[in-house]
Every structure is written in C-alpha cells, then in structure tokens.
Scaffold this motif. Structure first.
Motif, PDB file in Angstrom:
ATOM      1  N   PRO A  44     -54.199 -12.214 108.149  1.00 38.92           N
ATOM      2  CA  PRO A  44     -55.633 -11.814 109.030  1.00 38.92           C
ATOM      3  C   PRO A  44     -56.640 -12.811 108.295  1.00 38.92           C
ATOM      4  CG  PRO A  44     -54.539  -9.848 108.628  1.00 38.92           C
ATOM      5  CD  PRO A  44     -53.704 -10.859 107.878  1.00 38.92           C
ATOM      6  N   ASP A  45     -56.681 -13.052 106.853  1.00 41.99           N
ATOM      7  CA  ASP A  45     -57.748 -13.970 106.357  1.00 41.99           C
ATOM      8  C   ASP A  45     -57.633 -15.318 106.657  1.00 41.99           C
ATOM      9  OD1 ASP A  45     -55.556 -13.957 104.626  1.00 41.99           O
ATOM     10  OD2 ASP A  45     -56.483 -13.935 102.830  1.00 41.99           O
ATOM     11  N   GLN A  46     -56.370 -15.782 107.195  1.00 39.21           N
ATOM     12  CA  GLN A  46     -56.071 -17.183 107.567  1.00 39.21           C
ATOM     13  C   GLN A  46     -56.279 -17.474 109.036  1.00 39.21           C
ATOM     14  OE1 GLN A  46     -52.073 -17.366 105.684  1.00 39.21           O
ATOM     15  NE2 GLN A  46     -52.993 -18.014 103.780  1.00 39.21           N
ATOM     16  N   VAL A  47     -56.663 -16.489 109.622  1.00 44.19           N
ATOM     17  CA  VAL A  47     -56.803 -17.081 111.104  1.00 44.19           C
ATOM     18  C   VAL A  47     -58.047 -17.694 111.439  1.00 44.19           C
ATOM     19  CG1 VAL A  47     -57.378 -15.888 113.381  1.00 44.19           C
ATOM     20  CG2 VAL A  47     -55.684 -14.923 111.961  1.00 44.19           C
ATOM     21  N   LEU A  48     -57.889 -19.004 112.089  1.00 48.44           N
ATOM     22  CA  LEU A  48     -58.793 -19.793 112.607  1.00 48.44           C
ATOM     23  C   LEU A  48     -59.836 -19.149 113.552  1.00 48.44           C
ATOM     24  CD1 LEU A  48     -57.055 -23.155 112.456  1.00 48.44           C
ATOM     25  CD2 LEU A  48     -58.172 -22.292 110.655  1.00 48.44           C
ATOM     26  N   SER A  49     -60.931 -19.505 113.561  1.00 45.06           N
ATOM     27  CA  SER A  49     -61.709 -18.891 114.333  1.00 45.06           C
ATOM     28  C   SER A  49     -62.996 -20.145 115.077  1.00 45.06           C
ATOM     29  CB  SER A  49     -62.405 -17.914 114.083  1.00 45.06           C
ATOM     30  OG  SER A  49     -63.346 -17.847 112.934  1.00 45.06           O
ATOM     31  N   ALA A  50     -63.379 -19.959 115.870  1.00 46.55           N
ATOM     32  CA  ALA A  50     -64.724 -20.921 116.232  1.00 46.55           C
ATOM     33  C   ALA A  50     -65.670 -20.042 117.192  1.00 46.55           C
ATOM     34  CB  ALA A  50     -64.142 -21.936 116.989  1.00 46.55           C
ATOM     35  N   PRO A  51     -66.858 -20.220 117.182  1.00 48.77           N
ATOM     36  CA  PRO A  51     -67.867 -19.589 117.740  1.00 48.77           C
ATOM     37  C   PRO A  51     -67.717 -19.747 119.467  1.00 48.77           C
ATOM     38  CG  PRO A  51     -68.861 -21.543 116.800  1.00 48.77           C
ATOM     39  CD  PRO A  51     -67.529 -21.226 116.232  1.00 48.77           C
ATOM     40  N   LEU A  52     -68.094 -18.760 120.295  1.00 43.90           N
ATOM     41  CA  LEU A  52     -68.093 -19.007 121.530  1.00 43.90           C
ATOM     42  C   LEU A  52     -69.357 -19.086 121.889  1.00 43.90           C
ATOM     43  CD1 LEU A  52     -66.702 -18.854 124.357  1.00 43.90           C
ATOM     44  CD2 LEU A  52     -66.890 -16.548 124.324  1.00 43.90           C
ATOM     45  N   ILE A  53     -69.870 -20.309 122.571  1.00 43.75           N
ATOM     46  CA  ILE A  53     -71.307 -20.432 123.032  1.00 43.75           C
ATOM     47  C   ILE A  53     -71.138 -20.716 124.523  1.00 43.75           C
ATOM     48  CG2 ILE A  53     -73.352 -21.907 122.922  1.00 43.75           C
ATOM     49  CD1 ILE A  53     -72.308 -22.781 120.065  1.00 43.75           C
ATOM     50  N   ILE A  54     -71.743 -20.007 125.152  1.00 39.59           N
ATOM     51  CA  ILE A  54     -71.892 -20.025 126.799  1.00 39.59           C
ATOM     52  C   ILE A  54     -73.228 -20.510 126.887  1.00 39.59           C
ATOM     53  CG2 ILE A  54     -71.853 -18.645 128.688  1.00 39.59           C
ATOM     54  CD1 ILE A  54     -69.867 -16.557 127.419  1.00 39.59           C
ATOM     55  N   GLU A  55     -73.251 -21.651 127.849  1.00 41.88           N
ATOM     56  CA  GLU A  55     -74.425 -22.149 128.143  1.00 41.88           C
ATOM     57  C   GLU A  55     -74.531 -22.754 129.370  1.00 41.88           C
ATOM     58  OE1 GLU A  55     -73.765 -26.418 125.928  1.00 41.88           O
ATOM     59  OE2 GLU A  55     -75.021 -24.732 124.827  1.00 41.88           O
TER      60      GLU A  55
END
Length: 152
Positions: A7-18
């Motif tokens: 779990p501490d190695q999962v990549l993530s990125a912000p989701l920006i809806i525009e």
C-alpha cells in the motif's frame, strides 16, 4: 504473475476535472449577456409569436434558428417562488431570499432569479419586481444582483 505493490508503494496522481475551453456565446446568448452589461433585458420571438426570456438560439417547437431579439422588462411579476431561509455560500445573496420565476413585462416565459425581500410574507405570486443591478457588470447573469419589490 507480479504480486501487487505494498500500500505505501502505490502510485497516485491528482484528478483534476476542468473545462479548459472558451466558447463564443453567439449572436443570441451574446445579445442577452451584452444587454445585462448595459442594464437592458432582452428575449427572442419564437415562431408562434411568444417571447422567450432568457432568449434561446433555437425554437423549442420547430428547431428553427431564432433571430428576432426584443427588449423585455425591466420589471415583471413573480409567477412562483421558494423561500431560502439559510443561503449557501454560492447563492447570490448572503441573507434569506426567494428563488422566483419572474415573468418580465413583454415576455411569455419566466426567468429564474433571486428576489430580495423582508421575509416570506413579503413575496407572493403577482408581486411586481424590478432588477437591482450589480455595481460592476461584465455580461453575466450576476449583473442582476437580484430583483426587489417594485415599491422598494
């Protein structure tokens, strides 16, 4: 098969809806917005002779282009309304007010907007109202700060 990452190695990125597009308003909506900036309310004549306000680009019955822009209001009558006792931060007024459908003089369809009144007892169907214009206008529905009873 590769085991799933810890779990501490999962990549993530912000989701920006525009909505990064700019849209031209066209001759009908543009005329309405320009009118708001100039403190003039306009509608459009449909093929059956009704005046629709706010104006629409196409006839709701036939789908034909509409082009006959006409001035309406500025006053009108409350058709129906609902009292907002606790305004939300995104509401046009920061004190209790009414959302009302307002049939502007010369129009056949009502416009939805806020009505500033002393309380729910001060609002009724048939109440005559006039716009209170914003001090600074930019061609936006917010150029009408709210409607107020005509006598006020």
């Amino acid at each position: 098969m590769t085991p799933p990452p810890a779990p501490d190695q999962v990549l993530s990125a912000p989701l920006i809806i525009e909505y990064p597009f700019t849209r031209t308003t066209g001759p009908v909506i543009g005329a309405f917005l320009t009118g708001l900036r100039e403190q003039v309310l306009v509608g459009i004549t449909a093929s059956d002779g009704r005046v629709i306000c706010p104006p629409v680009e196409y006839d709701p019955a036939t789908g034909e282009d509409l082009t006959d822009i006409v001035e309406v209001g500025p006053g009108g009558q409350v058709v129906t309304w609902a009292w907002v006792a606790t305004p939300h931060e995104k509401h046009p007024l920061d004190e209790p007010f009414a959302w009302a459908q307002i049939l502007l003089d010369g129009a056949d369809t009502p416009l939805l907007h806020a009505v500033a009144a002393d309380g729910p007892d001060a609002v009724s169907a048939g109440l005559r109202v006039v716009p209170r214009w914003a001090d600074e206008r930019e061609g936006h529905i917010g150029d009408i700060a709210c409607f107020v009873p005509e006598e006020a």
